[in-house]
Write a protein that holds these residues in place. Structure first.
Motif, short mmCIF file in Angstrom:
data_model
loop_
_atom_site.label_atom_id
_atom_site.label_comp_id
_atom_site.label_asym_id
_atom_site.label_seq_id
_atom_site.Cartn_x
_atom_site.Cartn_y
_atom_site.Cartn_z
N GLN A 173 -16.09 -2.74 -17.33
CA GLN A 173 -15.25 -1.76 -18.02
C GLN A 173 -16.11 -1.06 -19.08
OE1 GLN A 173 -12.51 -0.38 -17.47
NE2 GLN A 173 -12.37 0.72 -19.40
N ASN A 174 -16.77 0.01 -18.68
CA ASN A 174 -17.70 0.70 -19.57
C ASN A 174 -16.94 1.72 -20.41
OD1 ASN A 174 -19.70 2.28 -20.76
ND2 ASN A 174 -21.10 2.04 -19.03
N ASN A 175 -16.76 1.40 -21.68
CA ASN A 175 -16.02 2.33 -22.55
C ASN A 175 -16.96 3.26 -23.31
OD1 ASN A 175 -17.18 0.70 -24.43
ND2 ASN A 175 -15.27 -0.02 -25.35
N GLY A 176 -18.22 3.25 -22.96
CA GLY A 176 -19.16 4.17 -23.59
C GLY A 176 -19.69 3.69 -24.92
N ASN A 177 -19.28 2.52 -25.35
CA ASN A 177 -19.71 1.98 -26.64
C ASN A 177 -20.82 0.96 -26.40
OD1 ASN A 177 -20.03 0.60 -29.04
ND2 ASN A 177 -17.83 0.32 -29.42
N TRP A 178 -22.06 1.37 -26.66
CA TRP A 178 -23.21 0.50 -26.37
C TRP A 178 -23.12 -0.83 -27.10
CZ3 TRP A 178 -27.10 -0.02 -23.08
CH2 TRP A 178 -27.38 1.05 -22.23
N THR A 179 -22.61 -0.77 -28.33
CA THR A 179 -22.56 -2.02 -29.11
C THR A 179 -21.70 -3.07 -28.42
OG1 THR A 179 -22.57 -0.53 -30.99
CG2 THR A 179 -22.26 -2.86 -31.46
N ALA A 180 -20.71 -2.59 -27.65
CA ALA A 180 -19.78 -3.53 -27.01
C ALA A 180 -20.25 -3.96 -25.62
CB ALA A 180 -18.40 -2.87 -26.92
N HIS A 181 -21.28 -3.33 -25.09
CA HIS A 181 -21.65 -3.59 -23.69
C HIS A 181 -22.04 -5.04 -23.44
CE1 HIS A 181 -22.50 0.86 -22.47
NE2 HIS A 181 -21.23 0.56 -22.57
N ALA A 182 -22.79 -5.64 -24.38
CA ALA A 182 -23.29 -7.00 -24.14
C ALA A 182 -22.14 -7.99 -24.00
CB ALA A 182 -24.23 -7.42 -25.26
N GLU A 183 -21.08 -7.78 -24.79
CA GLU A 183 -19.98 -8.75 -24.76
C GLU A 183 -18.93 -8.38 -23.71
OE1 GLU A 183 -17.47 -6.91 -28.58
OE2 GLU A 183 -19.50 -7.78 -28.78
N THR A 184 -19.08 -7.23 -23.07
CA THR A 184 -18.13 -6.83 -22.02
C THR A 184 -18.48 -7.58 -20.74
OG1 THR A 184 -17.98 -4.64 -23.03
CG2 THR A 184 -17.20 -4.86 -20.76
N PRO A 185 -17.47 -8.28 -20.16
CA PRO A 185 -17.80 -9.08 -18.97
C PRO A 185 -18.11 -8.22 -17.75
CG PRO A 185 -15.44 -9.15 -19.43
CD PRO A 185 -16.08 -8.41 -20.58
N SER A 186 -18.82 -8.82 -16.82
CA SER A 186 -19.22 -8.13 -15.60
C SER A 186 -19.05 -9.07 -14.41
CB SER A 186 -20.69 -7.70 -15.74
OG SER A 186 -21.11 -7.04 -14.57
N SER A 187 -18.69 -8.51 -13.27
CA SER A 187 -18.61 -9.31 -12.04
C SER A 187 -18.89 -8.38 -10.86
CB SER A 187 -17.23 -9.96 -11.92
OG SER A 187 -16.23 -8.97 -11.77
N ILE A 188 -18.90 -8.95 -9.66
CA ILE A 188 -19.22 -8.14 -8.48
C ILE A 188 -18.08 -8.26 -7.47
CG2 ILE A 188 -21.04 -7.52 -6.86
CD1 ILE A 188 -22.59 -9.95 -8.19
N LEU A 189 -17.50 -7.13 -7.12
CA LEU A 189 -16.46 -7.10 -6.09
C LEU A 189 -17.10 -6.85 -4.73
CD1 LEU A 189 -13.55 -6.80 -5.00
CD2 LEU A 189 -13.64 -4.41 -5.72
N PHE A 190 -16.87 -7.76 -3.80
CA PHE A 190 -17.32 -7.56 -2.41
C PHE A 190 -16.11 -7.13 -1.59
CE2 PHE A 190 -21.72 -8.92 -2.24
CZ PHE A 190 -21.86 -9.56 -3.47
#
Ligand SMILES: *[C@@H]1O[C@H](CO)[C@@H](O)[C@H](O)[C@H]1NC(C)=O
Ligand SMILES: *[C@@H]1O[C@H](CO)[C@@H](O)[C@H](O)[C@H]1NC(C)=O
Ligand SMILES: *[C@@H]1O[C@H](CO)[C@@H](O)[C@H](O)[C@H]1NC(C)=O
Ligand SMILES: *[C@@H]1O[C@H](CO)[C@@H](O)[C@H](O)[C@H]1NC(C)=O
Ligand SMILES: *[C@@H]1O[C@H](CO)[C@@H](O)[C@H](O)[C@H]1NC(C)=O
Ligand SMILES: *[C@@H]1O[C@H](CO)[C@@H](O)[C@H](O)[C@H]1NC(C)=O
Ligand SMILES: *[C@@H]1O[C@H](CO)[C@@H](O)[C@H](O)[C@H]1NC(C)=O
Ligand SMILES: *[C@@H]1O[C@H](CO)[C@@H](O)[C@H](O)[C@H]1NC(C)=O
Ligand SMILES: *[C@@H]1O[C@H](CO)[C@@H](O)[C@H](O)[C@H]1NC(C)=O
Ligand SMILES: *[C@@H]1O[C@H](CO)[C@@H](O)[C@H](O)[C@H]1NC(C)=O
Ligand SMILES: *[C@@H]1O[C@H](CO)[C@@H](O)[C@H](O)[C@H]1NC(C)=O
Ligand SMILES: *[C@@H]1O[C@H](CO)[C@@H](O)[C@H](O)[C@H]1NC(C)=O
Length: 503
Positions: free
Chosen positions: A30-47
């Motif tokens: 969920q990229n909200n455009g706020n770089w400071t928040a990117h590291a703590e924003t979770p990421s996963s991969i949808l197959f």
């Protein structure tokens, strides 16, 4: 945390399986455009493929991941809603997660963890990151996945223009053995070029240094289609980036991952020949110039041929660039050879001056090169130029030639082949490529250079301007800038370009 990562990566690197092509998948972030928040924003991969639970587990493992913890599904509510909006999953899709238990031969799409860390600097050992593969025309492009996107780095989209290929137009590159694997996990060098502000790599902008073998492409994509011939509806628009730097500089200080993730587009960046390597011309049938422009066209052609496999739509390519890159975008718009290779152009600070004709350029280049290659002409002069070392080629002839291009950082020569005409004449004559077009200037354009490389301690605008640009400035201009109030003549010269409305 970083230390643990290094260990995990080292283990993962030795435990990779034999899978070849990364299946159809999207990075959920969920990229909200706020770089400071990117590291703590979770990421996963949808197959997207519907498979059995045991297959799903195996595919996650092939990618050095595991099925997502069911409790973490809620973190990805918005990215999943977006995929449903795109029509790629159903609104009520069930996924395999770590909590699932197998029920017969039921198949479902699934979500794997994405443990790749956030990267906020390009000088990162990406080759240690989880691996991702794409195949196109018999070549396996072995790239990586990061926290926000997949990335394929340092792709040699033409034969490198070295040795006998110096001062030739681009020659198509492809691997010529079946199942050839290209290591696309590391950035390559920047192009050696002078005549602009970035004299070689002396400002350290590219941690990988310079090389004449620099005609490389980087691809950042939030989605991989898992096949060379995906359905067109799945493909993303392509943004094709041209770097700035007065005809020099580097792609590698630009990282397209966040733009790709935020906008759901495939970002492509290319290097092209600059300085003498890209612009030299004698108009003699041996050395006719516009090599750098031809490299960009070759990059656009490569995108037409291969970008589908990376999730990009070849019918929706927008060229964008800043400063000399913006000028290069204008060059693509007036380049007959680029017709049909793109449908949009975004010019950022592309203040393109008038271009020269072949005859005007040859007037300057012929005597300049005579200092190095004597009175040889034609094939002999070309052979002489190819025998020079990179340093000799740059340093023994550059500056006099640089003067020929003083008003045209992009080095374009009007030859009717690569460059149709002066922009306004080309527009008037109907010679422009008819594409969607947007142009503007960056706020604070050039400011970072004023504060550091150009005039660190400048306080007198008039004197500084003359010392940088020389005596060509009309005398009336500096006082106009000063009275505008945009030049901070106090103690903070770095604010030289700061507009009052950007506090
Ligand atoms: C990518 O391809 C390489 C070379 O064939 C292979 O070793 C690797 O396992 C593949 N990676 C994945 C994730 O399939
Ligand atoms: C950006 O993210 C940081 C860290 O989460 C937060 O402190 C900050 O308020 C955010 N900025 C904006 C403009 O939302
Ligand atoms: C694909 O590969 C073949 C050789 O295997 C080559 O002849 C052809 O030009 C390549 N096409 C592209 C678009 O790279
Ligand atoms: C394959 O490509 C390499 C590098 O481009 C070249 O040196 C080699 O001669 C080619 N081999 C064949 C059989 O075409
Ligand atoms: C790719 O190249 C990098 C840099 O040379 C190297 O460290 C890495 O091991 C290579 N990866 C593979 C899979 O060969
Ligand atoms: C490219 O894709 C964008 C986003 O989907 C769309 O708005 C635009 O109309 C497309 N342009 C072309 C030329 O197809
Ligand atoms: C080339 O230089 C000569 C001598 O200075 C000049 O007369 C001529 O006009 C120049 N030609 C072009 C095309 O600039
Ligand atoms: C030619 O280039 C070499 C290598 O950079 C340099 O050492 C030499 O001084 C140059 N010669 C001239 C006349 O500029
Ligand atoms: C450029 O435009 C001018 C003015 O319309 C025209 O005379 C000239 O022939 C054009 N040059 C080329 C190369 O098309
Ligand atoms: C600029 O000023 C600083 C601080 O006075 C000084 O250390 C530095 O050497 C100066 N730089 C130049 C290029 O004059
Ligand atoms: C600006 O500097 C130039 C070059 O030193 C000088 O000729 C000119 O008079 C100066 N103009 C003003 C307004 O100070
Ligand atoms: C600084 O700029 C202002 C206009 O913004 C001008 O009135 C003033 O004279 C300048 N001061 C110096 C020392 O140049």
């Amino acid at each position: 945390m970083k230390r643990i990562w290094a260990i995990v990566l080292a283990l993962a690197a030795t435990a990779r399986s034999q899978g070849i092509i990364t299946r159809q998948s999207a990075v959920l972030f969920q990229n909200n455009g706020n770089w400071t928040a990117h590291a703590e924003t979770p990421s996963s991969i949808l197959f997207f493929d519907h498979v059995t639970l045991s297959e799903a587990k195996a595919i996650c493992a092939d990618n050095d991941e595991t099925l997502l913890d069911a409790a973490h599904l809620s973190w990805f509510k918005l990215p999943l809603q977006y995929q449903a909006y795109l029509g790629r999953i159903s609104d009520d899709a069930d996924f395999w997660t770590a909590a699932s238990t197998a029920s017969g031969d039921e198949t479902r799409p699934f979500i794997c963890t994405n443990s790749a860390p956030l990267v906020d600097k390009v000088d990162t050992p990406f080759y240690l990151f989880p691996n991702a593969n794409v195949t196109s025309n018999g070549t396996v492009y072995q790239g990586v996945r990061d926290h926000m996107a997949y990335r394929f780095l340092g792709i040699p989209f033409i034969l490198q223009p070295v040795g006998d290929l110096r001062l030739t137009y681009p020659v198509q590159w492809y691997t010529n053995e079946t199942d050839s694997v290209l290591n696309a996990t590391t950035y390559g060098p920047t192009c050696p070029a002078n005549g602009g502000y970035f004299d070689g790599n002396s400002y350290g902008l590219n941690p990988w240094g310079n090389s004449e073998a620099c005609i490389l492409m980087n691809i950042f994509t939030p989605f991989l289609p898992g096949t060379e011939n995906p359905s067109p509806q799945t493909l993303k628009p392509v943004l094709f980036w041209l770097h700035g730097g007065g005809g020099t500089a580097t792609d590698a200080t630009y990282d397209g991952a966040s733009l790709a993730s935020r906008s759901d587009v495939v970002v492509v960046s290319v290097n092209w020949r600059g300085g003498n390597f890209g612009t030299l011309s004698f108009n003699d049938g041996y050395v006719d110039g516009n090599y750098g422009i031809a490299d960009i066209v070759a990059g656009l052609q490569w995108v037409q041929d291969h970008i589908r496999a990376f999730g990009g739509n070849p019918h929706n390519v927008t060229v964008f660039g800043q400063s000399a890159g913006g000028e290069s975008v204008v060059n693509m718009v007036r380049c007959p050879k680029a017709a049909g290779l793109f449908s949009g152009a975004i010019v950022q600070s592309g203040a393109l001056g008038p271009a020269f004709t072949q005859a005007e350029v040859a007037n300057v280049t012929v005597p300049a090169v005579a200092d190095v290659c004597g009175d040889s002409i034609g094939a002999a002069r070309l052979a002489c130029l190819r025998s020079l070392s990179v340093d000799e080629f740059m340093n023994n002839i550059s500056w006099s030639i640089g003067e020929a291009y003083a008003n045209a950082d992009s080095g374009a020569i009007i030859d009717g082949i690569w460059i149709a005409n002066q922009s306004v004449a080309a527009a008037r004559n109907g010679q422009l490529n008819r594409v969607n077009y947007m142009a503007g200037s960056m706020p604070e354009e050039g400011q970072s250079l004023l504060g550091t490389t150009i005039s660190p301690n400048a306080t007198d605008f008039n004197a500084t301007l003359y010392s940088i640009v020389g005596n060509d400035i009309p005398a009336a201009w500096p006082p106009l800038v000063e009275s505008s109030g945009l030049w901070n003549n106090g103690s903070n010269p770095i604010n030289a370009c700061k507009f009052p409305f950007y506090p």
